[in-house]
Design an enzyme around this catalytic site. Structure first.
Site, PDB file in Angstrom:
ATOM      1  N   HIS A 107       7.235  -4.960  -4.337  1.00 18.51           N
ATOM      2  CA  HIS A 107       8.518  -4.235  -4.208  1.00 18.51           C
ATOM      3  C   HIS A 107       9.628  -4.839  -5.073  1.00 18.51           C
ATOM      4  O   HIS A 107      10.704  -4.256  -5.184  1.00 18.51           O
ATOM      5  CB  HIS A 107       8.987  -4.228  -2.749  1.00 18.51           C
ATOM      6  CG  HIS A 107       8.067  -3.491  -1.824  1.00 18.51           C
ATOM      7  ND1 HIS A 107       7.704  -2.177  -2.035  1.00 18.51           N
ATOM      8  CD2 HIS A 107       7.419  -3.881  -0.694  1.00 18.51           C
ATOM      9  CE1 HIS A 107       6.876  -1.802  -1.060  1.00 18.51           C
ATOM     10  NE2 HIS A 107       6.681  -2.811  -0.242  1.00 18.51           N
ATOM     11  N   ASP A 145      -2.070  -1.377  -1.495  1.00 16.21           N
ATOM     12  CA  ASP A 145      -1.212  -1.636  -0.341  1.00 16.21           C
ATOM     13  C   ASP A 145      -0.741  -0.282   0.218  1.00 16.21           C
ATOM     14  O   ASP A 145      -0.646   0.700  -0.515  1.00 16.21           O
ATOM     15  CB  ASP A 145      -0.004  -2.477  -0.782  1.00 16.21           C
ATOM     16  CG  ASP A 145       0.852  -2.911   0.392  1.00 16.21           C
ATOM     17  OD1 ASP A 145       0.570  -3.973   0.962  1.00 16.21           O
ATOM     18  OD2 ASP A 145       1.789  -2.166   0.758  1.00 16.21           O
ATOM     19  N   HIS A 147       2.125   0.618   1.099  1.00 16.03           N
ATOM     20  CA  HIS A 147       3.475   0.998   0.644  1.00 16.03           C
ATOM     21  C   HIS A 147       3.454   1.176  -0.876  1.00 16.03           C
ATOM     22  O   HIS A 147       2.693   0.502  -1.567  1.00 16.03           O
ATOM     23  CB  HIS A 147       4.487  -0.093   0.994  1.00 16.03           C
ATOM     24  CG  HIS A 147       4.589  -0.383   2.462  1.00 16.03           C
ATOM     25  ND1 HIS A 147       3.803  -1.336   3.087  1.00 16.03           N
ATOM     26  CD2 HIS A 147       5.381   0.148   3.424  1.00 16.03           C
ATOM     27  CE1 HIS A 147       4.122  -1.370   4.385  1.00 16.03           C
ATOM     28  NE2 HIS A 147       5.072  -0.479   4.609  1.00 16.03           N
ATOM     29  N   ASP A 224      -2.313  -3.660   4.854  1.00 12.17           N
ATOM     30  CA  ASP A 224      -1.546  -3.009   5.920  1.00 12.17           C
ATOM     31  C   ASP A 224      -1.963  -1.548   6.118  1.00 12.17           C
ATOM     32  O   ASP A 224      -1.423  -0.851   6.972  1.00 12.17           O
ATOM     33  CB  ASP A 224      -0.032  -3.134   5.672  1.00 12.17           C
ATOM     34  CG  ASP A 224       0.382  -2.776   4.255  1.00 12.17           C
ATOM     35  OD1 ASP A 224      -0.422  -2.194   3.511  1.00 12.17           O
ATOM     36  OD2 ASP A 224       1.535  -3.115   3.886  1.00 12.17           O
TER      37      ASP A 224
HETATM   38 ZN   LIG Z   1       2.695  -2.871   2.324  1.00  9.42          ZN
END
Ligand SMILES: [Zn+2]
Length: 282
Positions: A107, A145, A147, A224
């Protein structure tokens, strides 16, 4: 030959109260040790390595601890923790290993929070970007991931040497990645979409890439997406083996960096399964 795991005890030294805490890596390390993996200790990335990706001003602020946001605390010495995690990424790229160092990175954009998102989502330095820039080869980045890696997209958008492919939950944090843009191929999926839909989407995504162009596959490996975790797609251990088999089918050297995944035991077993899939292990 088994993939080497990149790890230093030093990465367990901060954030025990946070969801992105040391337990997620400590338990994974113990499981991988039991399973007989070999480990390599990283050294810190140089400032020169960091500056290939991040703005001077951001690095300056990170050193001074001026980088707090609502989910990414300015821990004491966070610059040194982040630099060691980035060094783990560079080592993983060199030896085609798997770095389980924290903090994660995808991120983090050039100057902190990326693409207008309001937090850095537990990330300080973009480890995969730093490793890809250090390696300096045509690279396919695969981000599994749960996200969207908004930082990685921001850094590589328009870069002719890199294609970024991400499968992620949407709508969800960070809110980016709802459509593809040039060399950044985004595959938004609903929460708990299940293994079948996930793997079909992964096959579609990889089918769109001219793999022959690339010399290396860099995997932002977040877990995740595991059933019940922070960005669950309802995947299980066995799903990660199947993902690994698909990475192996690309027939390119690969390296892996831990992104998310918030249950340490699950991370350890999922990493083992992913690598078994990649190595064609029985
Ligand atoms: Zn994540």
């Amino acid at each position: 030959m088994k993939t080497k795991i990149i790890f230093s005890e030093k990465c367990l030294g901060y954030g025990a109260w946070h969801i992105e805490g040391p337990q997620r890596v400590k338990a994974a390390h113990e499981i991988l040790k039991e399973k007989g993996y070999d480990f390599l200790e990283p050294t810190s990335a140089s400032e020169e390595d960091l500056l290939k990706v991040h703005e001077t001003e951001y690095i300056w602020n990170l050193k001074k601890g001026l980088v707090e946001d609502s989910d990414t605390p300015a821990y004491d010495n966070i610059y040194e923790y982040a630099r060691l995690s980035a060094g783990g990424a560079i080592l993983a790229a060199k030896v085609n290993g798997f770095s389980i160092m924290r903090p994660p990175g995808h991120h983090a954009g050039r100057n902190g929070a990326a693409l207008g998102v309001y937090t850095r989502g537990f990330c300080y330095l973009n480890n995969i970007a730093i490793a890809v820039k250090a390696l300096n080869k045509p690279t396919l980045i695969l981000d599994i991931d749960g996200h969207h890696g908004n930082g990685t997209q921001e850094i590589f958008q328009g870069d002719e040497k890199v294609v970024y492919v991400s499968l992620h939950r949407y709508p969800y944090y960070p809110g980016t990645g709802s459509y593809s843009e040039g060399n950044c191929l985004n595959f938004p999926l609903p929460a708990d979409c299940g293994e079948q839909r996930y793997l079909e989407t992964l096959d579609e995504a990889l089918g769109m890439v001219d793999v022959g162009r690339f010399e290396v596959v860099a995997v932002s490996a977040g877990f995740d997406t595991h059933l019940g975790d922070l960005a669950s797609f309802g995947l299980t251990e066995n799903s990660y083996r199947k993902i690994g088999e698909r990475i192996a089918a690309l027939k390119k050297p690969a390296f892996f960096l831990l992104e998310g995944g918030y249950v340490g035991e699950k991370n350890g077993n999922d990493i083992d399964q992913l690598l078994r899939g990649c190595e064609g292990a029985p």
